[in-house]
Design an enzyme around this catalytic site. Structure first.
Site, mmCIF file in Angstrom:
data_model
loop_
_atom_site.group_PDB
_atom_site.id
_atom_site.type_symbol
_atom_site.label_atom_id
_atom_site.label_comp_id
_atom_site.label_asym_id
_atom_site.label_seq_id
_atom_site.Cartn_x
_atom_site.Cartn_y
_atom_site.Cartn_z
ATOM 1 N N SER A 2 0.795 -1.242 0.000
ATOM 2 C CA SER A 2 0.000 0.000 0.000
ATOM 3 C C SER A 2 0.824 1.287 0.000
ATOM 4 O O SER A 2 0.276 2.357 -0.232
ATOM 5 C CB SER A 2 -0.935 0.021 1.206
ATOM 6 O OG SER A 2 -2.010 -0.840 0.971
ATOM 7 N N LYS A 7 0.426 3.316 -3.016
ATOM 8 C CA LYS A 7 -0.780 4.116 -3.267
ATOM 9 C C LYS A 7 -0.454 5.611 -3.299
ATOM 10 O O LYS A 7 -1.091 6.383 -4.007
ATOM 11 C CB LYS A 7 -1.836 3.831 -2.195
ATOM 12 C CG LYS A 7 -2.421 2.426 -2.328
ATOM 13 C CD LYS A 7 -3.283 2.034 -1.136
ATOM 14 C CE LYS A 7 -3.864 0.641 -1.343
ATOM 15 N NZ LYS A 7 -4.424 0.055 -0.123
ATOM 16 N N TYR A 59 -3.494 -2.460 -10.534
ATOM 17 C CA TYR A 59 -3.436 -2.261 -9.071
ATOM 18 C C TYR A 59 -2.535 -3.309 -8.402
ATOM 19 O O TYR A 59 -1.699 -2.982 -7.556
ATOM 20 C CB TYR A 59 -4.855 -2.304 -8.489
ATOM 21 C CG TYR A 59 -4.895 -2.307 -6.982
ATOM 22 C CD1 TYR A 59 -4.672 -1.133 -6.259
ATOM 23 C CD2 TYR A 59 -5.139 -3.483 -6.267
ATOM 24 C CE1 TYR A 59 -4.688 -1.144 -4.861
ATOM 25 C CE2 TYR A 59 -5.156 -3.493 -4.879
ATOM 26 C CZ TYR A 59 -4.933 -2.324 -4.185
ATOM 27 O OH TYR A 59 -4.937 -2.332 -2.804
ATOM 28 N N TYR A 87 -4.887 3.763 7.882
ATOM 29 C CA TYR A 87 -6.251 3.215 7.988
ATOM 30 C C TYR A 87 -6.871 3.553 9.339
ATOM 31 O O TYR A 87 -6.870 4.717 9.739
ATOM 32 C CB TYR A 87 -6.233 1.688 7.748
ATOM 33 C CG TYR A 87 -5.272 1.308 6.676
ATOM 34 C CD1 TYR A 87 -5.500 1.735 5.367
ATOM 35 C CD2 TYR A 87 -4.119 0.576 6.931
ATOM 36 C CE1 TYR A 87 -4.603 1.424 4.367
ATOM 37 C CE2 TYR A 87 -3.227 0.266 5.925
ATOM 38 C CZ TYR A 87 -3.480 0.693 4.654
ATOM 39 O OH TYR A 87 -2.592 0.392 3.678
ATOM 40 N N VAL A 97 1.260 -3.797 3.782
ATOM 41 C CA VAL A 97 1.224 -5.102 4.454
ATOM 42 C C VAL A 97 2.484 -5.952 4.219
ATOM 43 O O VAL A 97 2.620 -7.016 4.810
ATOM 44 C CB VAL A 97 -0.037 -5.944 4.108
ATOM 45 C CG1 VAL A 97 -1.289 -5.349 4.709
ATOM 46 C CG2 VAL A 97 -0.180 -6.156 2.615
HETATM 47 N N1 GLN Z 1 -2.300 -5.176 -2.152
HETATM 48 C C1 GLN Z 1 -2.808 -5.141 -0.812
HETATM 49 C C2 GLN Z 1 -4.321 -5.289 -0.846
HETATM 50 O O1 GLN Z 1 -4.924 -4.779 -1.746
HETATM 51 C C3 GLN Z 1 -2.400 -3.848 -0.163
HETATM 52 C C4 GLN Z 1 -2.883 -3.732 1.264
HETATM 53 C C5 GLN Z 1 -1.969 -2.991 2.190
HETATM 54 O O2 GLN Z 1 -0.745 -2.916 2.006
HETATM 55 N N2 GLN Z 1 -2.535 -2.479 3.263
HETATM 56 O O3 GLN Z 1 -4.922 -5.909 -0.004
#
Ligand code: GLN
Length: 303
Positions: free
Chosen positions: A63, A66, A188, A239, A257
């Site tokens: 993430s 992003k 994505y 989050y 993650v």
């Molecule tokens: N690719 C992961 C997902 O879409 C990214 C989630 C994350 O790093 N929080 O679940």
């Protein structure tokens, strides 16, 4: 500031830690990584690099990507981006869908999965070769052509990312996705599967600490754009733990993650940590603790 000494102390404390959290396993490929890794790297405002631990080993940035995708969409589309995605913290886990229904397919912010899927859609519409051009953008900022996608991780998530499919179809049903779900999610999943080390991450995220300019002083974002992206990292980067990160650490930042966290103090430094074990909210356990120690020891935070 004795950055090197501080990083070494934090790194040696982390390496002794017994409580390391849980490595993510909902993306099968990520579960293969050892929870014993720990690295911390810092780039100061003059471009000096300090590092301690496993800072050259690449990991899945997930993430964290992003923020980079958002920065490219913002460059291409300007404030039009905000018609498609909001700028409010969600207070929900990164993959929750409930607010999407309540809010007619407009994701709360671009740093949760639903919002990042809309940003992916923007890039798929705007770019001729989205995967290639996004990678070129990241490599150029870092001045490092070795940065690459981890195909295994991308494919692993493609097979198991059911919640992202659900989010994308829900967004599509509200008319907020221009392209095919398969095409958007393919981009994505690759974007999330970018592999980088701590020392590469601080070089890329340096633009957010350095008024939109990279280490080579080339401009990528305006000051107004950097201000907005940093605000989003502070309020939405972790989050349902964004409040906790602001409370404990006090810097804009973003987690993934894969166990990475990157954070920055505008015009001062950019810092990245990696430790694959996650806490219950999906943020790196030791990474958060390390950054709390760092801002407490240095007295450097936005507050
Ligand atoms: N690719 C992961 C997902 O879409 C990214 C989630 C994350 O790093 N929080 O679940």
């Amino acid at each position: 500031m004795p950055y090197q000494k501080i990083l070494d102390t934090i790194s040696s404390e982390a390496s002794k830690s017994k409580e390391r959290g849980e490595v993510a396993n909902y993306i099968p490929e990520l579960s293969k990584i050892s929870d014993q890794k720990f690295g911390i790297a810092l780039l100061d405002e003059q471009g000096h690099l300090f590092e301690s631990g496993d800072t050259h080993e690449q990991f899945s940035i997930q993430s964290i990507s992003k923020v980079l995708a958002l920065s490219l969409a913002f460059r291409l589309l300007g404030d039009e981006v905000w018609k498609r995605v909001d700028v409010e913290p969600s207070g929900d886990p990164f993959n929750h869908l409930s607010l999407l229904e309540q809010e007619n397919g407009i994701p709360r912010n671009p740093l949760i999965n639903a919002g990042a899927i809309v940003v992916s859609d923007i890039l798929v519409s705007q770019l001729q070769h989205p995967k290639k051009e996004f990678l070129q953008y990241v490599r150029k900022i870092a001045n490092d052509p070795s940065i690459a996608y981890d195909e295994q991780v991308a494919k692993s998530e493609k097979r198991t990312g059911f919640k992202n499919y659900a989010a994308a179809y829900l967004i599509k049903s509200y008319g907020n996705l221009e392209n095919d779900v398969e095409e958007v999610l393919d981009f994505y999943f690759y974007q999330c599967a970018l592999s980088m080390s701590c020392q590469q991450l601080v070089k890329v995220f340096y633009i957010f600490a350095n008024r939109g300019k990279c280490l080579q002083n080339n401009p990528y974002l305006s000051l107004a754009q950097v201000k907005r992206i940093n605000a989003l990292m502070l309020t939405c980067g972790f989050y349902d733990e964004a409040g906790e990160f602001a409370f404990e650490v006090g810097l804009p930042g973003k987690s993934g993650v894969g166990g990475g966290i990157v954070a920055l103090l505008p015009e001062k430094f950019c810092v990245a940590t990696w430790s694959p074990g996650l806490n219950t909210k999906g943020n790196s356990k030791l990474g958060m603790e390390a950054l709390e120690k760092f801002t407490t020891k240095t007295g450097l935070s936005i507050f």
